[in-house]
Design a protein around this motif. Structure first.
Motif, PDB file in Angstrom:
ATOM      1  N   ASP A 102     -18.478  13.534  32.950  1.00  0.00           N
ATOM      2  CA  ASP A 102     -18.472  14.998  32.863  1.00  0.00           C
ATOM      3  C   ASP A 102     -18.814  15.673  34.186  1.00  0.00           C
ATOM      4  O   ASP A 102     -18.246  16.710  34.526  1.00  0.00           O
ATOM      5  CB  ASP A 102     -19.470  15.454  31.790  1.00  0.00           C
ATOM      6  CG  ASP A 102     -18.973  15.182  30.382  1.00  0.00           C
ATOM      7  OD1 ASP A 102     -17.745  15.100  30.191  1.00  0.00           O
ATOM      8  OD2 ASP A 102     -19.803  15.064  29.468  1.00  0.00           O
ATOM      9  N   ILE A 103     -19.750  15.091  34.939  1.00  0.00           N
ATOM     10  CA  ILE A 103     -20.158  15.729  36.188  1.00  0.00           C
ATOM     11  C   ILE A 103     -18.999  15.777  37.175  1.00  0.00           C
ATOM     12  O   ILE A 103     -18.869  16.733  37.954  1.00  0.00           O
ATOM     13  CB  ILE A 103     -21.391  15.007  36.805  1.00  0.00           C
ATOM     14  CG1 ILE A 103     -21.993  15.846  37.917  1.00  0.00           C
ATOM     15  CG2 ILE A 103     -21.033  13.610  37.227  1.00  0.00           C
ATOM     16  CD1 ILE A 103     -22.577  17.162  37.477  1.00  0.00           C
ATOM     17  N   ASP A 104     -18.135  14.767  37.149  1.00  0.00           N
ATOM     18  CA  ASP A 104     -16.958  14.748  38.022  1.00  0.00           C
ATOM     19  C   ASP A 104     -15.806  15.555  37.439  1.00  0.00           C
ATOM     20  O   ASP A 104     -15.012  16.134  38.176  1.00  0.00           O
ATOM     21  CB  ASP A 104     -16.503  13.304  38.260  1.00  0.00           C
ATOM     22  CG  ASP A 104     -17.566  12.457  38.942  1.00  0.00           C
ATOM     23  OD1 ASP A 104     -18.254  12.996  39.833  1.00  0.00           O
ATOM     24  OD2 ASP A 104     -17.718  11.279  38.572  1.00  0.00           O
ATOM     25  N   HIS A 105     -15.750  15.593  36.119  1.00  0.00           N
ATOM     26  CA  HIS A 105     -14.637  16.255  35.433  1.00  0.00           C
ATOM     27  C   HIS A 105     -14.856  17.762  35.329  1.00  0.00           C
ATOM     28  O   HIS A 105     -13.971  18.569  35.652  1.00  0.00           O
ATOM     29  CB  HIS A 105     -14.490  15.644  34.034  1.00  0.00           C
ATOM     30  CG  HIS A 105     -13.214  15.999  33.352  1.00  0.00           C
ATOM     31  ND1 HIS A 105     -12.970  15.691  32.026  1.00  0.00           N
ATOM     32  CD2 HIS A 105     -12.088  16.629  33.784  1.00  0.00           C
ATOM     33  CE1 HIS A 105     -11.769  16.111  31.687  1.00  0.00           C
ATOM     34  NE2 HIS A 105     -11.216  16.689  32.729  1.00  0.00           N
ATOM     35  N   ASP A 110     -23.147  17.297  30.762  1.00  0.00           N
ATOM     36  CA  ASP A 110     -22.616  16.940  29.446  1.00  0.00           C
ATOM     37  C   ASP A 110     -21.740  18.061  28.911  1.00  0.00           C
ATOM     38  O   ASP A 110     -22.177  19.213  28.825  1.00  0.00           O
ATOM     39  CB  ASP A 110     -23.769  16.659  28.473  1.00  0.00           C
ATOM     40  CG  ASP A 110     -23.305  16.011  27.174  1.00  0.00           C
ATOM     41  OD1 ASP A 110     -22.215  15.396  27.170  1.00  0.00           O
ATOM     42  OD2 ASP A 110     -24.044  16.086  26.173  1.00  0.00           O
ATOM     43  N   ARG A 111     -20.512  17.741  28.575  1.00  0.00           N
ATOM     44  CA  ARG A 111     -19.579  18.694  27.968  1.00  0.00           C
ATOM     45  C   ARG A 111     -18.676  17.924  27.017  1.00  0.00           C
ATOM     46  O   ARG A 111     -18.120  16.891  27.379  1.00  0.00           O
ATOM     47  CB  ARG A 111     -18.744  19.407  29.041  1.00  0.00           C
ATOM     48  CG  ARG A 111     -17.689  20.361  28.461  1.00  0.00           C
ATOM     49  CD  ARG A 111     -16.853  20.964  29.581  1.00  0.00           C
ATOM     50  NE  ARG A 111     -15.703  21.712  29.095  1.00  0.00           N
ATOM     51  CZ  ARG A 111     -15.581  23.029  29.134  1.00  0.00           C
ATOM     52  NH1 ARG A 111     -16.565  23.759  29.647  1.00  0.00           N
ATOM     53  NH2 ARG A 111     -14.507  23.627  28.676  1.00  0.00           N
ATOM     54  N   ASP A 121     -14.645  11.569  28.884  1.00  0.00           N
ATOM     55  CA  ASP A 121     -15.577  10.484  28.621  1.00  0.00           C
ATOM     56  C   ASP A 121     -15.617  10.227  27.125  1.00  0.00           C
ATOM     57  O   ASP A 121     -14.775  10.746  26.376  1.00  0.00           O
ATOM     58  CB  ASP A 121     -16.947  10.748  29.240  1.00  0.00           C
ATOM     59  CG  ASP A 121     -17.649  11.959  28.659  1.00  0.00           C
ATOM     60  OD1 ASP A 121     -17.063  12.630  27.789  1.00  0.00           O
ATOM     61  OD2 ASP A 121     -18.785  12.234  29.062  1.00  0.00           O
ATOM     62  N   CYS A 122     -16.580   9.412  26.674  1.00  0.00           N
ATOM     63  CA  CYS A 122     -16.488   8.827  25.339  1.00  0.00           C
ATOM     64  C   CYS A 122     -16.260   9.841  24.227  1.00  0.00           C
ATOM     65  O   CYS A 122     -15.387   9.654  23.369  1.00  0.00           O
ATOM     66  CB  CYS A 122     -17.727   7.992  25.054  1.00  0.00           C
ATOM     67  SG  CYS A 122     -19.322   8.843  25.241  1.00  0.00           S
ATOM     68  N   GLU A 123     -17.027  10.949  24.228  1.00  0.00           N
ATOM     69  CA  GLU A 123     -16.876  11.900  23.133  1.00  0.00           C
ATOM     70  C   GLU A 123     -15.530  12.617  23.162  1.00  0.00           C
ATOM     71  O   GLU A 123     -14.971  12.972  22.122  1.00  0.00           O
ATOM     72  CB  GLU A 123     -18.010  12.928  23.141  1.00  0.00           C
ATOM     73  CG  GLU A 123     -18.042  13.851  24.343  1.00  0.00           C
ATOM     74  CD  GLU A 123     -18.857  13.314  25.494  1.00  0.00           C
ATOM     75  OE1 GLU A 123     -19.008  14.034  26.496  1.00  0.00           O
ATOM     76  OE2 GLU A 123     -19.356  12.174  25.388  1.00  0.00           O
TER      77      GLU A 123
END
Length: 213
Positions: A102-105, A110-111, A121-123
């Motif tokens: 998330d930090i890169d995306h 967390d998002r 990411d996973c979620e």
């Protein structure tokens, strides 16, 4: 619309049409021929659980994705067609989404969001899988987001499909759709199926048999 987003949308439409054909066409069966799961459901303990802040923010942006319809069944009758759609969805999303923190995306820790640009990411994987399965006709109420500790003891998000034959886990770490007790994860909390409140799961201590990827 950017080309990458258009390509991603086209892929999502294609897999939705495929799933509809799988679920609508062909005769019913009592269970998947090659899969005879043990009847087992993730244990739920007394008391509620606090959802992640990122989940609450996701629900503010997409309230329909988090709503509970009590008229929907809380479990899915598992037959060959439904099983095929579940497995195909898990495999398709795992293959077409590329992992990105998330930090890169998004530039935040967390998002929870749809991987519409092909990254997540996973979620994010699980959110997309649920949307595709709902669009194919499966009840959202039986498709629950779950927070676990993975084989490294780190936080991880998966999706549980609650069926009459037990709870099965869709996971971006593997294409195989496993019964919950065969993942090796510690189950912490999940969406409830009666309201927007989350529930605490009763597997915080005992880790069941791990399965290599």
């Amino acid at each position: 619309m950017p080309r990458a987003s258009f390509v991603w949308l086209a892929r999502a439409v294609a897999i939705t049409l495929f799933l509809l054909l799988v679920l609508v066409g062909g005769p019913h069966a009592n269970a998947a021929e090659s899969h005879q799961p043990r009847e087992a459901w993730i244990p739920v303990t007394e008391g509620g659980a606090q959802p992640t802040t990122a989940w609450s923010e996701f629900c503010e942006r997409f309230p329909a994705e988090c709503a509970i319809n009590p008229a929907e069944p809380a479990t899915i009758q598992l037959d060959k067609r439904v099983w095929k759609a579940i497995v195909a969805t898990n495999k398709h999303v795992n293959a077409t989404v590329s992992p990105r923190e998330d930090i890169d995306h998004w530039g935040v820790i967390d998002r929870w969001d749809y991987p519409n640009d092909g990254y997540g990411d996973c979620e994010d994987y699980q959110i997309l899988k649920r949307r595709l399965l709902v669009e194919a006709g499966l009840p959202r109420r039986a498709l629950r987001m779950v927070v676990v500790l993975d084989e490294l003891g780190q936080g991880h998000a998966v999706m549980a499909v609650r069926t009459n034959r037990g709870d099965f886990i869709l996971d971006n770490k593997r294409d195989a759709v496993l019964p919950w007790h065969q993942t090796g994860y510690v189950y912490i909390k999940s969406e409830g199926d009666k309201s927007l409140a989350w529930v605490t799961l009763g597997n915080q201590v005992v880790i069941t048999s791990a399965v290599s990827r």
